[in-house]
Design a protein around this motif. Structure first.
Motif, PDB file in Angstrom:
ATOM      1  N   LEU A 614     -18.382 -33.533 -15.003  1.00  0.00           N
ATOM      2  CA  LEU A 614     -18.757 -34.730 -14.239  1.00  0.00           C
ATOM      3  C   LEU A 614     -18.797 -34.397 -12.760  1.00  0.00           C
ATOM      4  CD1 LEU A 614     -16.669 -37.387 -16.129  1.00  0.00           C
ATOM      5  CD2 LEU A 614     -19.095 -37.626 -15.650  1.00  0.00           C
ATOM      6  N   ILE A 615     -19.929 -34.684 -12.133  1.00  0.00           N
ATOM      7  CA  ILE A 615     -20.083 -34.493 -10.689  1.00  0.00           C
ATOM      8  C   ILE A 615     -20.202 -35.875 -10.062  1.00  0.00           C
ATOM      9  CG2 ILE A 615     -21.420 -33.373  -8.886  1.00  0.00           C
ATOM     10  CD1 ILE A 615     -20.288 -31.375 -10.826  1.00  0.00           C
ATOM     11  N   LEU A 616     -19.181 -36.284  -9.328  1.00  0.00           N
ATOM     12  CA  LEU A 616     -19.142 -37.624  -8.737  1.00  0.00           C
ATOM     13  C   LEU A 616     -19.214 -37.504  -7.220  1.00  0.00           C
ATOM     14  CD1 LEU A 616     -16.191 -39.094 -10.879  1.00  0.00           C
ATOM     15  CD2 LEU A 616     -18.613 -38.970 -11.460  1.00  0.00           C
ATOM     16  N   ASP A 617     -20.345 -37.920  -6.647  1.00  0.00           N
ATOM     17  CA  ASP A 617     -20.550 -37.788  -5.201  1.00  0.00           C
ATOM     18  C   ASP A 617     -20.196 -39.097  -4.503  1.00  0.00           C
ATOM     19  OD1 ASP A 617     -21.220 -36.994  -2.688  1.00  0.00           O
ATOM     20  OD2 ASP A 617     -23.321 -36.552  -3.104  1.00  0.00           O
ATOM     21  N   ASP A 618     -18.932 -39.258  -4.218  1.00  0.00           N
ATOM     22  CA  ASP A 618     -18.407 -40.402  -3.465  1.00  0.00           C
ATOM     23  C   ASP A 618     -18.852 -41.745  -4.031  1.00  0.00           C
ATOM     24  OD1 ASP A 618     -16.888 -41.534  -1.484  1.00  0.00           O
ATOM     25  OD2 ASP A 618     -18.461 -41.441   0.039  1.00  0.00           O
ATOM     26  N   PRO A 619     -18.667 -41.986  -5.336  1.00  0.00           N
ATOM     27  CA  PRO A 619     -19.126 -43.257  -5.894  1.00  0.00           C
ATOM     28  C   PRO A 619     -18.228 -44.441  -5.567  1.00  0.00           C
ATOM     29  CG  PRO A 619     -18.079 -41.960  -7.602  1.00  0.00           C
ATOM     30  CD  PRO A 619     -18.091 -41.106  -6.375  1.00  0.00           C
ATOM     31  N   PHE A 620     -16.960 -44.167  -5.233  1.00  0.00           N
ATOM     32  CA  PHE A 620     -16.019 -45.272  -5.055  1.00  0.00           C
ATOM     33  C   PHE A 620     -16.085 -45.887  -3.661  1.00  0.00           C
ATOM     34  CE2 PHE A 620     -14.154 -42.596  -8.394  1.00  0.00           C
ATOM     35  CZ  PHE A 620     -14.084 -43.534  -9.419  1.00  0.00           C
ATOM     36  N   SER A 621     -16.854 -45.283  -2.756  1.00  0.00           N
ATOM     37  CA  SER A 621     -16.939 -45.832  -1.396  1.00  0.00           C
ATOM     38  C   SER A 621     -17.641 -47.183  -1.384  1.00  0.00           C
ATOM     39  CB  SER A 621     -17.682 -44.854  -0.480  1.00  0.00           C
ATOM     40  OG  SER A 621     -19.016 -44.676  -0.920  1.00  0.00           O
ATOM     41  N   ALA A 622     -18.485 -47.440  -2.387  1.00  0.00           N
ATOM     42  CA  ALA A 622     -19.219 -48.709  -2.419  1.00  0.00           C
ATOM     43  C   ALA A 622     -18.412 -49.831  -3.065  1.00  0.00           C
ATOM     44  CB  ALA A 622     -20.538 -48.515  -3.190  1.00  0.00           C
ATOM     45  N   LEU A 623     -17.234 -49.501  -3.604  1.00  0.00           N
ATOM     46  CA  LEU A 623     -16.408 -50.496  -4.289  1.00  0.00           C
ATOM     47  C   LEU A 623     -15.278 -50.955  -3.379  1.00  0.00           C
ATOM     48  CD1 LEU A 623     -17.971 -49.040  -6.593  1.00  0.00           C
ATOM     49  CD2 LEU A 623     -15.922 -49.262  -8.005  1.00  0.00           C
ATOM     50  N   ASP A 624     -14.926 -52.235  -3.480  1.00  0.00           N
ATOM     51  CA  ASP A 624     -13.777 -52.694  -2.706  1.00  0.00           C
ATOM     52  C   ASP A 624     -12.526 -52.044  -3.265  1.00  0.00           C
ATOM     53  OD1 ASP A 624     -12.248 -54.668  -4.572  1.00  0.00           O
ATOM     54  OD2 ASP A 624     -14.346 -55.252  -4.770  1.00  0.00           O
ATOM     55  N   SER A 625     -11.447 -52.078  -2.490  1.00  0.00           N
ATOM     56  CA  SER A 625     -10.264 -51.285  -2.824  1.00  0.00           C
ATOM     57  C   SER A 625      -9.687 -51.648  -4.185  1.00  0.00           C
ATOM     58  CB  SER A 625      -9.196 -51.457  -1.731  1.00  0.00           C
ATOM     59  OG  SER A 625      -8.898 -52.835  -1.551  1.00  0.00           O
ATOM     60  N   GLY A 626      -9.646 -52.948  -4.488  1.00  0.00           N
ATOM     61  CA  GLY A 626      -9.076 -53.363  -5.769  1.00  0.00           C
ATOM     62  C   GLY A 626      -9.914 -52.905  -6.945  1.00  0.00           C
ATOM     63  N   THR A 627     -11.208 -53.176  -6.876  1.00  0.00           N
ATOM     64  CA  THR A 627     -12.111 -52.777  -7.966  1.00  0.00           C
ATOM     65  C   THR A 627     -12.159 -51.262  -8.080  1.00  0.00           C
ATOM     66  OG1 THR A 627     -13.477 -54.737  -7.541  1.00  0.00           O
ATOM     67  CG2 THR A 627     -14.455 -52.992  -8.875  1.00  0.00           C
ATOM     68  N   GLY A 628     -12.210 -50.578  -6.924  1.00  0.00           N
ATOM     69  CA  GLY A 628     -12.263 -49.124  -6.945  1.00  0.00           C
ATOM     70  C   GLY A 628     -11.051 -48.529  -7.634  1.00  0.00           C
ATOM     71  N   ARG A 629      -9.859 -49.094  -7.354  1.00  0.00           N
ATOM     72  CA  ARG A 629      -8.634 -48.570  -7.971  1.00  0.00           C
ATOM     73  C   ARG A 629      -8.658 -48.779  -9.479  1.00  0.00           C
ATOM     74  NH1 ARG A 629      -3.608 -50.435  -9.469  1.00  0.00           N
ATOM     75  NH2 ARG A 629      -4.181 -52.566  -8.912  1.00  0.00           N
ATOM     76  N   ILE A 630      -9.123 -49.949  -9.918  1.00  0.00           N
ATOM     77  CA  ILE A 630      -9.135 -50.234 -11.354  1.00  0.00           C
ATOM     78  C   ILE A 630     -10.105 -49.299 -12.083  1.00  0.00           C
ATOM     79  CG2 ILE A 630      -9.778 -51.976 -13.067  1.00  0.00           C
ATOM     80  CD1 ILE A 630      -8.827 -54.094 -11.033  1.00  0.00           C
ATOM     81  N   VAL A 631     -11.314 -49.154 -11.525  1.00  0.00           N
ATOM     82  CA  VAL A 631     -12.309 -48.295 -12.171  1.00  0.00           C
ATOM     83  C   VAL A 631     -11.837 -46.848 -12.164  1.00  0.00           C
ATOM     84  CG1 VAL A 631     -14.694 -47.434 -12.034  1.00  0.00           C
ATOM     85  CG2 VAL A 631     -14.229 -49.848 -11.595  1.00  0.00           C
ATOM     86  N   PHE A 632     -11.246 -46.425 -11.063  1.00  0.00           N
ATOM     87  CA  PHE A 632     -10.737 -45.054 -10.955  1.00  0.00           C
ATOM     88  C   PHE A 632      -9.705 -44.786 -12.043  1.00  0.00           C
ATOM     89  CE2 PHE A 632      -7.677 -42.012  -9.135  1.00  0.00           C
ATOM     90  CZ  PHE A 632      -8.519 -40.943  -8.828  1.00  0.00           C
ATOM     91  N   SER A 646     -13.176 -34.296 -19.717  1.00  0.00           N
ATOM     92  CA  SER A 646     -14.210 -33.707 -18.866  1.00  0.00           C
ATOM     93  C   SER A 646     -13.603 -32.989 -17.673  1.00  0.00           C
ATOM     94  CB  SER A 646     -15.159 -34.802 -18.351  1.00  0.00           C
ATOM     95  OG  SER A 646     -15.742 -35.497 -19.420  1.00  0.00           O
ATOM     96  N   ALA A 647     -14.333 -31.973 -17.205  1.00  0.00           N
ATOM     97  CA  ALA A 647     -14.003 -31.325 -15.934  1.00  0.00           C
ATOM     98  C   ALA A 647     -14.674 -32.137 -14.836  1.00  0.00           C
ATOM     99  CB  ALA A 647     -14.505 -29.893 -15.928  1.00  0.00           C
ATOM    100  N   ILE A 648     -13.886 -32.594 -13.863  1.00  0.00           N
ATOM    101  CA  ILE A 648     -14.394 -33.572 -12.896  1.00  0.00           C
ATOM    102  C   ILE A 648     -14.326 -33.016 -11.482  1.00  0.00           C
ATOM    103  CG2 ILE A 648     -14.110 -35.892 -11.955  1.00  0.00           C
ATOM    104  CD1 ILE A 648     -12.660 -36.592 -14.627  1.00  0.00           C
ATOM    105  N   ILE A 649     -15.455 -33.111 -10.772  1.00  0.00           N
ATOM    106  CA  ILE A 649     -15.464 -32.872  -9.332  1.00  0.00           C
ATOM    107  C   ILE A 649     -15.738 -34.216  -8.672  1.00  0.00           C
ATOM    108  CG2 ILE A 649     -16.621 -31.762  -7.402  1.00  0.00           C
ATOM    109  CD1 ILE A 649     -17.244 -29.408  -9.096  1.00  0.00           C
ATOM    110  N   LEU A 650     -14.818 -34.670  -7.863  1.00  0.00           N
ATOM    111  CA  LEU A 650     -14.947 -35.966  -7.190  1.00  0.00           C
ATOM    112  C   LEU A 650     -14.973 -35.760  -5.685  1.00  0.00           C
ATOM    113  CD1 LEU A 650     -14.845 -39.099  -7.000  1.00  0.00           C
ATOM    114  CD2 LEU A 650     -12.345 -38.903  -7.104  1.00  0.00           C
ATOM    115  N   VAL A 651     -16.128 -36.085  -5.066  1.00  0.00           N
ATOM    116  CA  VAL A 651     -16.201 -36.117  -3.605  1.00  0.00           C
ATOM    117  C   VAL A 651     -15.770 -37.504  -3.159  1.00  0.00           C
ATOM    118  CG1 VAL A 651     -17.739 -36.087  -1.619  1.00  0.00           C
ATOM    119  CG2 VAL A 651     -18.010 -34.387  -3.427  1.00  0.00           C
TER     120      VAL A 651
END
Length: 1358
Positions: A614-632, A646-651
């Motif tokens: 999984l290559i994640l290029d800063d997807p959580f920046s668009a989420l508010d802090s509460g929603t971002g934490r839950i999804v994360f 999965s092997a995960i790279i998270l920017v």
């Protein structure tokens, strides 16, 4: 036989209608029938193929539906494309031929050879049909000559027995000529459709396969132009291509027959024709040059329009409409300059094609009478020669068109071959560039291994020779790109590698390199085992349903799909979408969704794909802090998380993610280099050697580490994001995008008049009619003089009241005729040239005016319009339809006006010589109009279906350019290609049905014209002893009667082409009547002085706003006041109405009640240019840059000095250290939308632009979401110091950004539920603001509260 008053032909076609099998092309073999070889069936099939009777089914249905007011023709009413012309078949054939012709060096020559092989099955038979046409065209004059000889030999006597066989033969030859001509044109256009389908499909497929090097300097405008315009040029040239050999053959045959008639004098005429060849060649070269120059400006215009449409929201928010209008208009004017030149040259070739055979004929006659005094022009010889030269006139006329089309097609082939020569990526799964992966047992099982990896973006290495080991010698070329170097790491299953670093440090470049989207240099090696999923920083959303966007071509696994919806917090969003739920269309680029929703859909796609990497290029920046934490937590941390294997790279820039205990390793990237790789505990003690790395690391370390064991995220639910206004559009069906509107039935008189109005109005039309009347009058006069000349063999004749001596008097007598003839010839040449040149000037004016009206209307349309219109549809208006208006329609209207003049001249001369011909001409003309009307009830609809089916092509090309990385990474190339080819097949079907319907009409009109020849020649033969006409006049009559078939066919063709093209101006003109925003200028009674705004105070007073009638209020009695110069953060749960606040403030949607005051002025009373252009600036969440170079982007109106711009860049840390560096930065090229900058850099550049304008009110809509925490802190300090008198409103997901603000506005359900300082709001432990802080985690909440208390303490001390 008749049935209920209908002809047998109509009965047959009515039967065909009821039995038509639309599931196959009617000319394809019917393998389901058991009697294919039956003679009767074979003859019936040949009859239908040669007369196009099978199109009666489609035309009958279209006519019936138009008359009854029922539904109009649709794609389902048409025959499908022939099997051999399906895109998949054609592309496979292209690939086979490509392998065969790889030895050909030049790309364009190879492409021409391959296309020729594809064309052979239909184009060779078309050539045989053209041969029939050539033989009939040269044989017909000989038959006419023999008939006139019979009349000359038997003046004023009965000649039925001698003349009738020739009259019947003339009729039969005309019929065969008509059958051959229409069959040739059908097969030729069929070839054009196949070539166009092949190239369009290849271009799309090639875009998907382009390597990073191949994508360099490629613009969407260039690709759009290739698909919309250049491929069309090859379709158009196929129609007349056989004239390349048919015209020389005609000249040879005509020359032989002429020699046998007039002897050596014909060589003078042929010499005249030959003299035109180098002249036409020279003119063609000039036309090609003009087109080449025009195309450059066309690409520039399309690029600008494409940028404008993609960034229209940014343009409106910043009041850039006028800027775009000026820039597009400037590019358009440069394009029009060369368009006028190109059309003027084409008009010259058109005049030459009319003049050349006339001058050749004249030279032949004059030479003949002067070579020998005994030579006398007779009617049979003269009109036989005229007919022979006239046999060349229409081929030469079409050759004139071929010259222009061939020049355009050659230019198109060069451009397409250059594009196809762009480098494609290899099929290898691993990236190796001379390096190797070390044999390390600890890394052997890792799904992702990166070894000695260096990647470059922004420059090409195609001309650089490396060493044997693959090391690149960078001294060989100037490095204009950005490079990340020497990365060495691996990621195991279930492991999370967090990549962080300052903005612009190369994090996205590293990911692109891993994904093979950046050049691998040095000894780079990347090994990826298993499936890969990618979540880009800017979500790639298709114009499909929400479910389709998540599945992304995979089959539905209901259980996993439901888990994905829960993990990505999409349940509540589905409820807001209405009855259709996840089957709701979410619009192009997800226009109906908020930024957070789009990113969660993108995450859901990756979660559903079951990938190993999984290559994640800063997807959580668009989420508010509460929603971002839950999804994360649900995706990465919980025991049953979807990413656990999965092997995960998270920017990420989120410090709370970096420091989370669920993160296994941290990679810090600074200035394109690996500055740290290790675990959190090692980072805590890490001592960086440079200041930039130290600032970044210190900021990360200052964040408390959150333990992920507190919450698994399984029981929390999050409220759905705020949906755009169009989301609820037709909730039951889920359809968002409006069905493209089109006119139906006959093209209206209003549309035809519109072209003349735009071309110059009454002045243009009156002058054009006068010029054409003079042209036709003089043209007919030359032939009338010849008729009288041939009548004066031994007796004098009277012309225009003057008596002329008989030809037998010798040279002196011949000179008298030559003088009159020469004067008329000169006059005719001038008249033909003037009428042609004047006509094309009208076309250029029409193209200019309709484009300007469309551009202005589109720019002034509200945002709601763009959210319901696919970009491809709008681009189709600015590309294909504009090209049609500029070139095709201009040429079609010019030739249509000329064909009308031919038609009326033919009728006039036949009625004048022999009024009895009305017995044939009148019924034939009536039948012509009946047939034409029957065709026109469906023909324009067929053309509109062709135009409509092109829009999805443009939309998919735009999607392909934007999301090629996601498409490739998810291995959806084949699905997208198959889908695109299906759309191409639909377009080919519509186009082929349209051209076949044209041939249905053409063959019937030619057969009617043949009847006129039969009647006229039969009357002359039968009543020669009664009417006692001169042989010269009979020759003139029969010549024009034999021309009548060609004239009618010419009229039908030009009328059909013009009506087909006129729908383009119809569509473009419809764009001039779009819904409009409120006026841009402020009314006089509400005008504000030049100094306004002096302060930045803002107040909302009972503001209510709904996106559309019938929808609930997005803002509901919202009231609050922000004093000038204060900072205010806007927070709230997703769906609270935060983004709606900015929509109302900038009047993207007009409020329903209340008022918004800015510096004491009601914004509702101002023009939009004052609202958006004076004192207010916004930096949106999705930054979009426009301009050719960076300076244009930062200062679009050129109101600031270079020094000011450099100062602004330095304020956001993007300036250089030396004057040379700064100069280079200002002139650095800006790719489309700013694609050569990272999202974070684009946000910084938007801040720099705001710095230049020094607004009184600055709104940041998650404007620092893609910026690292340390840079964000720097920016916040910069805003306080550099914008001391600016009121700042920040919509924030990062709560630490606003904890030291003066005020915080907490919104819920469109209302202000809490408003005050952060400290005051936190004193209410049960308040929403307190809940939002607590949702970030216990340690983070305590840290944020300390920030608020510290801000109060610091404020008291100051």
């Amino acid at each position: 036989m008749c049935e209920n008053g209908r002809s047998s032909n109509q009965v047959e076609e009515a039967k065909t209608t009821s039995k038509a099998d639309l599931s196959r092309w009617p000319e394809d073999p019917d393998k389901t029938s058991g009697c294919v070889a039956s003679p009767c069936r074979f003859l019936l099939r040949q009859y239908q193929n040669w007369t196009f009777a099978y199109m009666g089914a489609v035309l009958q249905k279209g006519a019936r539906q138009n008359k009854t007011g029922g539904s109009n023709l649709s794609q389902s009413d048409l025959y499908v494309v022939p099997k051999a012309m399906r895109s998949s078949v054609l592309v496979q054939l292209f690939e086979e031929n490509y392998q065969k012709f790889q030895s050909i060096d030049k790309d364009d020559k190879r492409l021409i050879k391959i296309l020729w092989n594809i064309a052979i099955p239909t184009y060779i038979p078309a050539g045989f049909c053209e041969l029939i046409v050539v033989l009939c065209g040269t044989g017909l004059p000989l038959l006419v000559r023999e008939l006139i000889r019979v009349i000359e030999a038997n003046p004023r006597t009965k000649i039925v027995d001698e003349g009738m066989p020739f009259a019947i033969s003339i009729f039969l030859v005309s019929v065969i000529n008509g059958l051959g001509n229409n069959r040739h044109r059908h097969l030729a256009l069929k070839t054009g459709v196949a070539l166009r389908a092949t190239l369009v499909s290849l271009i799309y497929d090639h875009v998907l396969q382009l390597s990073p090097e191949g994508k360099q300097s490629l613009t969407s405008g260039e690709v759009t132009n290739l698909v919309a315009v250049d491929t069309q040029k090859l379709y158009e040239v196929a129609q007349d291509g056989h004239l390349i050999w048919a015209l020389p053959l005609s000249i040879v045959l005509v020359s032989i027959f002429l020699y046998r008639t007039l002897g050596p004098s014909i060589f003078i005429g042929i010499a005249v024709l030959i003299c035109f060849v180098p002249l036409i060649q020279k003119i063609t070269e000039q036309m090609l040059k003009a087109r080449g120059k025009r195309i450059k400006f066309t690409d520039e215009r399309i690029n600008l329009v494409s940028n404008m449409l993609q960034g229209i929201k940014v343009a409106k928010l910043n009041n850039y409409e006028e800027n775009y209008l000026q820039r597009v208009t400037t590019a358009r004017n440069r394009e029009l300059k060369y368009l006028r030149t190109e059309m003027a040259i084409w008009a010259t070739t058109l005049a030459m094609t009319v003049v050349s055979p006339v001058l050749a004929t004249a030279a032949t006659f004059i030479a003949y009478v002067y070579i020998d005094e005994s030579h006398i022009l007779t009617a049979s010889d003269t009109f036989g020669v005229l007919l022979l030269f006239s046999a060349l006139r229409f081929p030469i006329n079409y050759a004139g068109r071929l010259i222009g089309k061939l020049a355009q097609a050659l230019s198109a082939v060069q451009r397409i071959s250059q594009f196809l020569a762009r480098q494609k990526r290899s099929n290898q799964k691993q990236i190796t560039n001379g390096g190797h992966v070390p044999e390390d047992s600890t890394r052997a099982s890792a799904p992702l291994i990166v070894s000695q990896a260096s990647f470059r973006v922004g420059s090409t290495l195609s001309d650089i020779d490396g060493t044997e080991e693959g090391v690149v010698d960078d001294t060989q070329k100037e490095d204009t790109g950005f490079t990340v170097t020497d990365f060495d790491f691996s990621v195991d299953k279930g492991e999370v590698l967090c990549v962080c670093g300052p903005v612009g440090s190369g994090k996205s470049t590293l990911l692109n390199g891993i994904l093979d989207e950046a050049e691998a240099i040095g000894k780079s090696a990347v090994v990826k085992e298993g499936k890969v999923s990618y979540v880009p920083q800017t979500p790639f959303i298709l114009n499909l349903t929400l479910r389709d966007n998540i599945l992304f071509g995979l089959p539905l696994d209901k259980e996993r799909y439901e888990r994905v919806l829960d993990a990505c917090c999409l349940r509540t969003d589905l409820e807001q979408l209405g009855e259709a739920g996840d089957l709701t269309e979410i619009g192009e680029r997800g226009v109906t969704l908020s930024g957070g929703q789009k990113q969660r859909v993108s995450l859901a796609r990756a979660a559903y794909a079951k990938s190993d990497i999984l290559i994640l290029d800063d997807p959580f920046s668009a989420l508010d802090s509460g929603t971002g934490r839950i999804v994360f937590e649900r995706l990465l941390l919980s025991k049953d998380s979807l990413f656990r294997e999965s092997a995960i790279i998270l920017v990420t820039h989120g410090s709370h993610f970096i420091s989370n205990k669920g993160v296994d390793k941290i990679l810090v990237v600074v200035d394109g280099a690996n500055r740290f790789l290790g675990i959190w505990e090692e980072l805590v003690t890490f001592e960086p050697s440079d200041d930039t790395t130290k600032r970044a690391v210190d900021h990360i370390r200052s964040t408390v580490r959150e333990d992920n064991t507190e919450a698994e995220g399984g029981d929390e639910e999050v409220k759905g994001d705020e949906l755009s206004k169009e989301t609820s559009n037709s909730k039951a069906t889920g359809r968002l995008m409006q069905v493209e509107e089109r006119e139906h039935g006959l093209s209206s008189t209003k549309t035809w008049l519109l072209w003349f109005k735009r071309a110059g109005g009454a002045k243009f039309l009156v002058l054009q009619v006068i010029f054409m009347a003079i042209d036709r009058t003089v043209y007919v006069a030359t032939e009338w003089v010849l008729a009288r000349w041939t009548s004066a063999t031994v007796n004098p004749v009277v012309m225009l009241g003057w008596e002329f001596p008989p030809q037998s008097d010798g040279f002196s007598a011949q000179t008298e005729y030559v003088k009159v003839y020469a004067i008329l010839l000169v006059t005719m040449v001038v008249a033909v040239t003037v009428r042609s040149e004047w006509a094309v000037t009208g076309g250029a004016r029409a193209g200019k005016h309709v484009f300007e009206s469309m551009l202005s209307s589109v720019l002034m349309a509200p945002m709601s319009y763009y959210e319901s219109q696919p970009t491809g549809r709008l681009l189709n208006r600015f590309t294909y339809d504009t090209e049609v208006n500029d070139v095709v329609l201009t040429q079609a209207m010019v030739t249509l006006m000329i064909s009308w003049s031919w038609y009326f001249a033919g009728i006039a001369i036949q009625f004048t010589i022999l009024p009895w011909t009305a017995a044939a001409i009148v019924p034939v003309s009536v039948m012509y109009w009946v047939l034409a009307l029957h065709y026109r009830l469906s023909g324009p609809d067929l053309q509109r279906l062709d135009a409509l089916s092109r829009s999805p092509l443009q939309s998919m090309v735009s999607e392909c350019l934007e999301g090629s990385t996601s498409i490739r990474v998810y291995h959806q190339d084949k699905n997208f290609v198959d889908r695109f080819q299906s759309i191409v097949d639909s377009n080919s079907s519509a186009l082929l049905n349209f051209v076949s319907a044209q041939r249905w009409l053409g063959i019937r009109i030619e057969l009617l014209g043949s009847l006129v020849v039969l009647v006229s020649s039969s009357l002359v033969v039968s009543l020669n002893d009664v009417w006692q006409l001169e042989a010269g006049m009979i020759g003139l009559l029969i010549m024009w009667a034999s021309h009548f078939t060609i004239t009618l066919n010419f009229l039908v063709d030009t009328f059909a082409e013009a009506e087909a093209a006129i729908t383009a101006i119809e569509r473009v003109d419809a764009m001039a009547d779009l819904p409009r925003e409120k006026p841009m200028k402020t009314a006089k009674e509400f005008e504000v002085d030049q100094e306004w705004p002096r302060t930045g105070s803002v107040s909302f007073e009972g503001v209510s706003m709904r996106y559309r009638k019938g929808l609930p209020c997005a803002l509901n009695d919202l009231s609050f006041q922000i004093p000038a110069g204060k900072t205010c953060g806007v927070v709230g749960r997703t769906g609270a109405g935060k983004s709606s606040l900015t929509v109302a403030l900038f009047r993207l949607v007009e409020i329903e009640s209340g008022r918004i005051m800015f510096d004491g002025v009601d914004l509702g009373n101002l023009g939009l240019s004052d609202v958006r252009g004076r004192g207010m600036s916004i930096i949106p969440q999705d930054p979009f840059l426009t301009g050719d170079v960076l300076r244009d982007c930062l200062d679009p109106f050129n109101t600031h000095s270079d020094e000011d711009i450099i100062e602004a860049l330095k304020a956001v840390r993007m300036g250089g250290d030396t004057p040379e560096e700064n100069a280079k930065i200002l002139t650095s090229h800006l790719e489309e939308g700013g694609a050569n900058y990272s999202v974070g850099e684009r946000q910084l550049l938007n801040l720099a632009r705001a710095f230049l304008s020094q607004p009184k009110l600055l709104v940041l809509d998650e404007a620092t979401a893609s910026i690292d925490g340390e840079t964000d802190a720097f920016i916040q300090n910069m805003l306080r110091s550099r914008f001391p008198n600016t009121t700042l409103i920040t919509i924030a997901h990062r709560l630490n950004t606003i904890m030291d603000y003066d005020l915080v506005l907490v919104m819920d359900a469109g209302r202000a539920v809490e408003f005050g300082s952060p400290k005051e709001l936190l004193d209410n432990a049960d308040g929403i603001f307190s809940e939002l802080l607590d949702a970030t985690g216990t340690e983070s909440s305590l840290y944020l509260r300390e920030m608020a208390n510290k801000a109060v303490t610091d404020g008291d001390m100051s």
